[in-house]
Design an enzyme around this catalytic site. Structure first.
Site, PDB file in Angstrom:
ATOM      1  CD  GLU A   1      -2.835  -0.983   2.469  1.00 21.69           C
ATOM      2  OE1 GLU A   1      -4.010  -0.592   2.323  1.00 21.69           O
ATOM      3  OE2 GLU A   1      -2.330  -1.307   3.573  1.00 21.69           O
TER       4      GLU A   1
ATOM      5  CE1 TYR B   1     -16.837  25.571  -4.492  1.00 18.17           C
ATOM      6  CE2 TYR B   1     -18.088  26.693  -2.790  1.00 18.17           C
ATOM      7  CZ  TYR B   1     -17.865  26.411  -4.124  1.00 18.17           C
ATOM      8  OH  TYR B   1     -18.672  26.974  -5.089  1.00 18.17           O
TER       9      TYR B   1
ATOM     10  CD  GLU C   1      -9.465   3.864  11.802  1.00 16.47           C
ATOM     11  OE1 GLU C   1     -10.204   2.887  12.003  1.00 16.47           O
ATOM     12  OE2 GLU C   1      -8.442   3.780  11.085  1.00 16.47           O
TER      13      GLU C   1
ATOM     14  CE  LYS D   1      -6.416   1.379   2.483  1.00 16.09           C
ATOM     15  NZ  LYS D   1      -5.603   1.025   3.666  1.00 16.09           N
TER      16      LYS D   1
END
Length: 126
Positions: free
Chosen positions: A28, A60, A80, A105
Site C-alpha cells: 500500500e 472550498y 482514522e 478506501k
C-alpha cells in the site's frame, strides 16, 4: 448544564479524490491507491449571504487543494489518522465550527467482494 448550539449551515465537498500511500502493508505504501473524501463543514453562512463575498465564507476550492495535499502527503497507517488530519485542516479556518470527515478506501486490501470501506469522524471547535 447542557450546552445548546444554534443549528449550523453546511458546506459539503463530496467525492474528493486523490492518490495516497496510506495503509499498514508495504504494497500500500509502495503502490498507493485512490482515496475518496467527503467533508461537511458546519459554518454560519449569514455573513457571506449579506456581503456576497468569498472572503466571508470558506473557499472550498482552496480547502480542497489543502485536503488533497494531506491525502497525497505523509503516509499514515490508518484511515482514522488520515481523517483526523483532514479534520484538523478544516478546523484551521475560524469560520468552521464543526466538521464531519469521511475517508473512503475503495481499494482496501480485503479478500472478499465489497463496495467500500470508510471511516467517518465528527469534530467540533473547542
Amino acid at each position: 448544564m447542557t450546552k445548546t448550539f444554534e443549528p449550523l449551515d453546511r458546506i459539503a465537498i463530496r467525492g474528493l479524490r486523490a492518490r495516497g500511500r496510506h495503509g499498514v502493508f508495504d504494497f500500500e505504501r509502495h503502490e498507493g491507491q485512490e482515496f475518496v473524501v467527503d467533508v461537511v463543514l458546519g459554518v454560519d453562512t449569514r455573513p457571506a449571504a449579506r456581503t456576497d463575498s468569498l472572503t466571508d465564507t470558506v473557499d472550498y476550492g482552496e480547502l480542497s487543494s489543502r485536503l488533497v495535499d494531506v491525502i497525497e502527503g505523509e503516509p499514515v497507517n490508518l484511515i482514522e489518522t488520515l481523517a483526523q488530519r483532514l479534520a484538523d485542516v478544516c478546523l484551521t479556518d475560524p469560520r468552521v465550527v464543526a466538521v464531519d470527515v469521511t475517508v473512503h478506501k475503495p481499494e482496501a486490501p480485503i479478500q472478499h467482494r465489497f463496495d467500500d470501506v470508510s471511516v467517518t469522524i465528527s469534530r467540533r471547535r473547542g
